[in-house]
Design an enzyme around this catalytic site. Structure first.
Site, mmCIF file in Angstrom:
data_model
loop_
_atom_site.group_PDB
_atom_site.id
_atom_site.type_symbol
_atom_site.label_atom_id
_atom_site.label_comp_id
_atom_site.label_asym_id
_atom_site.label_seq_id
_atom_site.Cartn_x
_atom_site.Cartn_y
_atom_site.Cartn_z
ATOM 1 N N CYS A 2 13.169 18.387 -38.528
ATOM 2 C CA CYS A 2 12.787 17.089 -39.075
ATOM 3 C C CYS A 2 14.048 16.357 -39.525
ATOM 4 O O CYS A 2 15.044 16.976 -39.885
ATOM 5 C CB CYS A 2 11.843 17.172 -40.257
ATOM 6 N N ARG A 27 16.426 16.913 -34.144
ATOM 7 C CA ARG A 27 15.961 17.800 -35.207
ATOM 8 C C ARG A 27 14.447 17.957 -35.202
ATOM 9 O O ARG A 27 13.889 18.736 -35.972
ATOM 10 C CB ARG A 27 16.410 17.270 -36.562
ATOM 11 N N TRP A 76 9.170 17.622 -36.932
ATOM 12 C CA TRP A 76 8.839 18.840 -36.181
ATOM 13 C C TRP A 76 7.693 19.460 -36.960
ATOM 14 O O TRP A 76 7.853 19.877 -38.106
ATOM 15 C CB TRP A 76 10.049 19.771 -36.138
ATOM 16 N N ASN A 102 11.483 16.806 -45.732
ATOM 17 C CA ASN A 102 11.822 17.953 -44.887
ATOM 18 C C ASN A 102 11.626 19.207 -45.731
ATOM 19 O O ASN A 102 11.949 19.196 -46.918
ATOM 20 C CB ASN A 102 13.296 17.919 -44.460
ATOM 21 N N GLY A 103 11.161 20.280 -45.118
ATOM 22 C CA GLY A 103 10.965 21.526 -45.862
ATOM 23 C C GLY A 103 9.499 21.898 -45.882
ATOM 24 O O GLY A 103 8.682 21.318 -45.160
ATOM 25 N N GLU A 483 21.885 36.311 -23.924
ATOM 26 C CA GLU A 483 22.071 34.888 -24.198
ATOM 27 C C GLU A 483 21.705 34.052 -22.961
ATOM 28 O O GLU A 483 21.052 33.012 -23.077
ATOM 29 C CB GLU A 483 23.525 34.637 -24.646
ATOM 30 N N LYS A 487 18.904 31.161 -22.724
ATOM 31 C CA LYS A 487 19.224 29.806 -22.246
ATOM 32 C C LYS A 487 18.241 29.374 -21.184
ATOM 33 O O LYS A 487 17.691 28.286 -21.228
ATOM 34 C CB LYS A 487 20.609 29.752 -21.601
ATOM 35 N N GLU A 490 14.550 28.847 -22.624
ATOM 36 C CA GLU A 490 14.279 27.724 -23.527
ATOM 37 C C GLU A 490 14.424 26.373 -22.848
ATOM 38 O O GLU A 490 13.738 25.422 -23.206
ATOM 39 C CB GLU A 490 15.079 27.805 -24.834
ATOM 40 N N HIS A 506 14.533 53.211 -16.897
ATOM 41 C CA HIS A 506 13.602 53.726 -17.915
ATOM 42 C C HIS A 506 12.362 52.841 -18.041
ATOM 43 O O HIS A 506 11.635 52.948 -19.016
ATOM 44 C CB HIS A 506 14.320 53.858 -19.259
ATOM 45 N N LYS A 601 16.375 21.520 -33.337
ATOM 46 C CA LYS A 601 17.752 22.016 -33.427
ATOM 47 C C LYS A 601 17.984 22.947 -34.623
ATOM 48 O O LYS A 601 18.559 24.003 -34.474
ATOM 49 C CB LYS A 601 18.715 20.821 -33.490
#
Ligand code: AGP
Length: 606
Positions: A2, A27, A76, A102-103, A483, A487, A490, A506, A601
């Site tokens: 947010c 964000r 968000w 925000n929060g 990683e 990438k 997402e 295995h 983000k």
């Protein structure tokens, strides 16, 4: 997560707020909204909100939507679906109070029940709406006191900005666990949750601490605690230029940021190498040689990409400094009542410096008396401020939700730390020199990898048809594989799994068939033959293989060849072509590359 932006001054506020929201959209991009003081004879507040992106809000703004004081938000979603009603700002029933937040308000359900019993009517599903009603309900004489009283009822985290129709000359803001930054202009003031929205107007900023509030007027600001005593928060100058936030001719921030990596690495090295003693200087570490020698273990904590950078970092520290080291997701660590050891050096790694799980882990460690360093990109961020010292990774602003250049700079910074710790211990001058030479080669080698973009684009188009992909690597290559798999998933939404190459037989080998390609990390190091054996196993099951290697791999269908560095530093380079691979796969699939679905983000909530 947010974004908040606010302005008070003489300029028409709506276009300014829209521009700020565009800068903050990375964000959170579920909905956006604006509230402003309408001024004129009738006065009062006006607001507009819309589900979706800022451009949606822009197209919906009423014709006469003018004023010179306002607040805005890009969301968000946490509490309540992403729709118009749940979009911020939230107003009370009389539309006298507007709040952006925000929060997370942990006791929102209790407060909602109490306020409903008192006759307040809720229109949204958000936790934030309780704040609007609490402020409206307060009988205190000033807006500052009303806000103070309201936040006194709140348990949880907040960064808020508040407008009140009866106090048109001010914006009141407060912070607890979610960033609030004031931007100081010429007879105008800004507020935001992120300097990204401020730097095109001013680089003079004041970052509030937790438990701090501020009153912004057009020509001044005042900071004080939620208890009411004045504080003397001093302005600082933001390092990052406004242009660093622009796309600079690229089609996406992801593409731009991938291409900024040679410069970013150069910045991370600049001024830090000490050839005389074959070591590095890390000014902010606050760890003298005696402290460094007393470290018995290193524990690295981070989330997502930063955790993967930490895994590579842990291997570098073990190899170069011979200190036992490991990395763990901060989100797991903080919930397992960890044994905190005074001889362990803890390192919190984070691009944003805001990730709630990492911050909470740092706070828990500090409470138990641990020494915690930060490896952070955003200067002055919460994690940078909470830790006892650390290293700034100097990647510059990273806007794309998908982290690329920050990952690389984090790993380089771990390389510097490993060298520094190694040279206070048993790493020889000759090995120190060898690592320094390797570090110096990195920017040029990154350019070489990026020059191979056309081949990677072609391969990505070919592999974009896969429904699922396997990523494998061994020891140094394993975190690179993890990683690269993150990438890909997402940004392209292709399912991807990462496994140590040694673990294939295995279980996961059962998945291998022509429709399930494998991306294999195959460095020319002491494990080359072992890695080749894994490629044989896959080929024997008719699996397709794309190798990232220092030389063409016979068993692979395709190889992306990357330049060789020192064994200990190879992991820094081997992930870079796979960033491009993820980017071009997502592009071939028409994905929203900079803003993948469901993500944001900075994850400032649990
Ligand atoms: C990276 O591509 C991600 N979007 C995500 O995993 C990210 O690295 C993670 O949320 C941690 O963020 P931080 O580095 O800001 O703490």
């Amino acid at each position: 997560m947010c974004g908040i932006v606010g302005y008070i001054g003489k300029r028409d506020v709506a276009p300014l707020l829209l521009e700020g929201l565009q800068r903050l959209e990375y964000r959170g991009y579920d909905s956006a909204g604006i509230a402003l003081h309408a001024g004129g004879k009738t006065g009062g507040l006006k607001s507009a909100k819309a589900k979706g992106r800022v451009r949606e809000l822009e197209s919906r703004l009423p014709k006469r939507f003018n004023g010179t004081t306002g607040i805005a938000h890009t969301r968000w979603a946490t509490h309540g679906a992403p729709n118009d009603v749940n979009a911020h700002p939230h107003l009370d029933a009389d539309e006298k109070v507007a709040v952006v937040h925000n929060g997370i308000i942990d006791n929102a359900a209790d407060l909602r029940t109490r306020l409903t019993a008192e006759g307040f009517v809720f229109v949204s599903d958000t936790d934030t709406e309780v704040l609007a009603h609490l402020i409206a309900r307060s009988e205190a004489g000033t807006l500052e006191e009303k806000v103070r009283e309201a936040v006194g009822h709140i348990e949880g985290t907040y960064g808020i900005a508040v407008l009140h129709a009866d106090f048109p000359d001010r914006i009141v803001v407060a912070r607890n666990g979610s960033p609030v930054v004031l931007g100081i202009g010429e007879k105008e003031m800004f507020v935001s949750s992120d300097v990204a929205a401020l730097v095109s107007h001013t680089r003079q900023v004041v970052t509030l601490d937790d438990g701090e509030m501020a009153t912004l007027r057009a020509d001044d600001y005042r900071t004080y605690t939620t208890e009411g005593s004045s504080t003397s928060a001093q302005p600082t100058t933001v390092e990052w230029e406004a242009e660093s936030y622009d796309m600079g001719g690229h089609d996406t921030y992801m593409h731009k940021e991938i291409h900024e990596q040679a410069d970013a690495v150069d910045r991370a090295l600049r001024g830090r190498i000490d050839d005389r003693f074959s070591t590095v200087h890390l000014g902010g570490l606050n760890l003298d040689a005696r402290d460094a020698r007393a470290v018995r273990r290193v524990k690295i904590l981070g989330c997502g990409t930063s955790y993967h950078a930490g895994q590579i970092g842990a291997q570098m520290i073990e190899e170069l400094a011979r200190i036992p080291a490991d990395a763990e997701p901060a989100s797991e660590f903080r919930y397992r009542n960890p044994v905190v050891d005074p001889d362990t050096l803890y390192i919190a790694v984070s691009q944003s410096g805001e990730t709630y799980d990492v911050l909470a882990a740092v706070q828990e460690l500090k409470r138990k008396g641990a020494r915690v360093l930060g490896l952070v990109n955003v200067v002055g961020s919460a994690i940078a401020r909470e830790t006892d010292g650390g290293i700034y990774v100097h990647a510059g602003p990273e806007v794309c939700v998908v982290s690329t250049k920050c990952f690389t700079n984090m790993v380089v910074s771990f390389g510097l730390l490993a060298l520094h710790l190694g040279r206070t211990r048993d790493l020889s001058v000759a090995d120190g020199k060898r690592i320094i030479e390797g570090l110096r080669k990195l920017p040029g080698q990154i350019e070489e990898i990026l020059a191979n973009e056309a081949q990677i684009e072609e391969l990505a188009k070919e592999y974009a048809e896969a429904k699922s992909m396997m990523f494998i690597g061994r020891v140094r290559g394993y975190p690179v594989a993890r990683e690269a798999s993150l990438k890909l998933k997402e940004v392209s939404y292709i399912h991807a799994e990462a496994y140590p190459a040694s673990e294939l037989k295995h279980g996961p080998l059962a998945l291998i068939e022509p429709a399930m390609p494998t991306v294999a990390i195959v460095p020319d190091d002491e494990l080359l033959e072992k890695n080749r054996a894994a490629l044989e196993e896959i080929k024997a099951r008719s699996g397709r293989i794309l190798a990232v290697a220092h030389q063409v791999q016979e068993k692979a269908d395709h190889t992306i060849v990357v330049p060789k560095n020192e064994d200990e530093l190879d992991a820094i380079l081997m992930g870079i072509p796979l960033q491009l691979f993820a980017y071009y796969t997502a592009k071939a699939m028409g994905r929203d590359i900079d803003k993948p679905r469901n993500l944001a983000k900075s994850v400032t909530v649990e």
